[in-house]
Design a protein around this motif. Structure first.
Motif, PDB file in Angstrom:
ATOM      1  N   SER A   1     -72.124 -27.624  34.612  1.00  0.00           N
ATOM      2  CA  SER A   1     -72.967 -27.983  35.760  1.00  0.00           C
ATOM      3  C   SER A   1     -72.674 -27.114  36.977  1.00  0.00           C
ATOM      4  O   SER A   1     -73.500 -27.011  37.885  1.00  0.00           O
ATOM      5  CB  SER A   1     -72.751 -29.448  36.138  1.00  0.00           C
TER       6      SER A   1
ATOM      7  N   ASP B   1     -65.972 -34.218  28.890  1.00  0.00           N
ATOM      8  CA  ASP B   1     -66.327 -34.431  30.300  1.00  0.00           C
ATOM      9  C   ASP B   1     -66.071 -33.167  31.122  1.00  0.00           C
ATOM     10  O   ASP B   1     -66.879 -32.789  31.974  1.00  0.00           O
ATOM     11  CB  ASP B   1     -65.513 -35.602  30.851  1.00  0.00           C
ATOM     12  N   CYS B   2     -64.945 -32.497  30.848  1.00  0.00           N
ATOM     13  CA  CYS B   2     -64.616 -31.254  31.562  1.00  0.00           C
ATOM     14  C   CYS B   2     -65.626 -30.157  31.256  1.00  0.00           C
ATOM     15  O   CYS B   2     -66.072 -29.428  32.146  1.00  0.00           O
ATOM     16  CB  CYS B   2     -63.210 -30.782  31.187  1.00  0.00           C
TER      17      CYS B   2
ATOM     18  N   TYR C   1     -68.881 -30.841  32.959  1.00  0.00           N
ATOM     19  CA  TYR C   1     -68.765 -30.604  34.396  1.00  0.00           C
ATOM     20  C   TYR C   1     -68.774 -29.112  34.708  1.00  0.00           C
ATOM     21  O   TYR C   1     -69.455 -28.658  35.633  1.00  0.00           O
ATOM     22  CB  TYR C   1     -67.479 -31.246  34.926  1.00  0.00           C
TER      23      TYR C   1
ATOM     24  N   PRO D   1     -64.318 -25.936  41.192  1.00  0.00           N
ATOM     25  CA  PRO D   1     -64.397 -27.289  40.623  1.00  0.00           C
ATOM     26  C   PRO D   1     -63.807 -28.330  41.566  1.00  0.00           C
ATOM     27  O   PRO D   1     -62.760 -28.107  42.184  1.00  0.00           O
ATOM     28  CB  PRO D   1     -63.555 -27.171  39.344  1.00  0.00           C
ATOM     29  N   GLU D   2     -64.461 -29.463  41.665  1.00  0.00           N
ATOM     30  CA  GLU D   2     -63.987 -30.562  42.503  1.00  0.00           C
ATOM     31  C   GLU D   2     -63.728 -31.824  41.680  1.00  0.00           C
ATOM     32  O   GLU D   2     -63.403 -32.868  42.226  1.00  0.00           O
ATOM     33  CB  GLU D   2     -65.009 -30.845  43.603  1.00  0.00           C
ATOM     34  N   HIS D   3     -63.893 -31.718  40.387  1.00  0.00           N
ATOM     35  CA  HIS D   3     -63.612 -32.839  39.490  1.00  0.00           C
ATOM     36  C   HIS D   3     -62.138 -33.227  39.629  1.00  0.00           C
ATOM     37  O   HIS D   3     -61.275 -32.358  39.757  1.00  0.00           O
ATOM     38  CB  HIS D   3     -63.927 -32.406  38.054  1.00  0.00           C
TER      39      HIS D   3
ATOM     40  N   ASN E   1     -57.977 -31.056  39.986  1.00  0.00           N
ATOM     41  CA  ASN E   1     -57.088 -31.114  41.145  1.00  0.00           C
ATOM     42  C   ASN E   1     -55.621 -30.999  40.747  1.00  0.00           C
ATOM     43  O   ASN E   1     -54.761 -30.725  41.588  1.00  0.00           O
ATOM     44  CB  ASN E   1     -57.304 -32.417  41.923  1.00  0.00           C
TER      45      ASN E   1
END
Length: 317
Positions: free
Chosen positions: A218, A211-212, A215, A237-239, A243
């Motif tokens: 993208s 998933d990382c 992301y 990154p905003e995933h 954070n």
């Protein structure tokens, strides 16, 4: 000569080498940075600080020449091609106890504290799955890049996956020697608690890492400069995973090798120490990269972008 001790020593020596290069600024700036952190702009910014104390002597010139030995960053794909190929190669060798298996097994003592044959089969399957997934991601998800990495970094990666293809089964040699292959080997049996935990961590960490990676791919958008050359525009990154950690995909990689150390634990053991040695290398290698990534994020996006976030392992580092 004990092949198991030699394998563990190779992992730990490689980790020590990475730490040594990281500890010397003149070496770190030349040989560790790759990808966007090694762009010409970044090098110009860091040149005065990182290479301070290295004069234009024969040593400095030699280091500069060595640093120019680079390969395309896309060669990362070869790591996983090698991993998958060697997984299949050793599967054939173990089934027929071929000459390559015999050559390694000759230097590994028989022991009552051995992985079972079913453990070897499970861990081999997990490693094949890891290599296959990463190969797919490199070929189908990763965006094209013009960045380059130092040849030594690539060679160290090839060495790691070559060693790990052997680590999968080397602590189960006694069981392999005593085992007669049959169709019963492929029957699904209830796993031990340790195997269940190892496989569960592996699956969760693999899904999280995928998933990382998807992301991050993208976020990297190719664009054209006035001269027509392709460049890359990186976004912050905003995933949710990013954070708490700047490199959660690195953390997932560490969890994957921890899961293998658990699933491959020999009878009566606490962990598989060969895979623990591999984990030490993975944590060291990715840790120094995560350190550089944190500095790069701060320079590119500002101190607020990294405030309160771990470089790799949440709440620890």
């Amino acid at each position: 000569m004990d092949a198991i001790v030699l394998l563990r020593g190779a992992y730990l020596s490689a980790a020590g080498l990475v730490l040594f290069v990281f500890a010397v600024p003149a070496l770190r700036s030349r040989f560790l940075d790759y990808g966007p952190r090694s762009s010409r702009t970044e090098k110009k910014e860091d040149a005065g600080e990182e290479k301070k104390g290295v004069s234009a002597s024969a040593v400095g010139t030699l280091l500069d020449k060595l640093a120019e030995l680079k390969v395309p960053h896309s060669w990362f794909t070869s790591f996983y091609a090698v991993s998958v190929t060697l997984s299949l190669f050793w599967a054939a060798e173990l089934l027929v106890r071929g000459p390559s298996f015999q050559a390694v097994a000759r230097y590994a003592p028989d022991t009552a504290h051995s992985m079972s044959f079913s453990q070897v089969l499970v861990v081999w399957t997990l490693m094949l799955a890891q290599g296959s997934r990463r190969l797919y991601e490199c070929m189908a998800i990763s965006k094209p890049s013009e960045s380059r990495m130092w040849f030594g970094h690539w060679a160290l990666g090839i060495l790691f996956y070559t060693l790990t293809s052997v680590a999968v089964w080397i602590e189960g040699i006694s069981s392999i020697r005593a085992h007669t292959p049959s169709t019963r080997d492929f029957l699904i049996q209830g796993p031990s608690a340790r195997t269940f935990i190892g496989v569960l961590i592996f699956l969760l960490a693999s899904g999280f890492q995928h998933d990382c990676h998807a992301y991050l791919a993208s976020l990297k958008n190719s664009k054209k400069t006035d001269g027509g050359a392709a460049t890359s525009d990186y976004k912050l990154p905003e995933h949710p995973a990013f954070n708490i950690s700047l490199t959660p995909h690195y953390f997932a990689e560490c969890l994957i090798y921890l899961s293998l150390a658990i699933a491959a634990t020999p009878k009566g053991g606490v962990l598989n120490w060969t895979f623990v040695s591999a984990l030490v290398f993975v944590m060291t290698n990715l840790g120094v990269t995560a350190y550089g990534t944190g500095q790069w994020y701060e320079r590119r996006f500002g101190s607020d972008a990294v405030k309160g976030k771990a470089r790799m392992i949440p709440f620890i580092f």
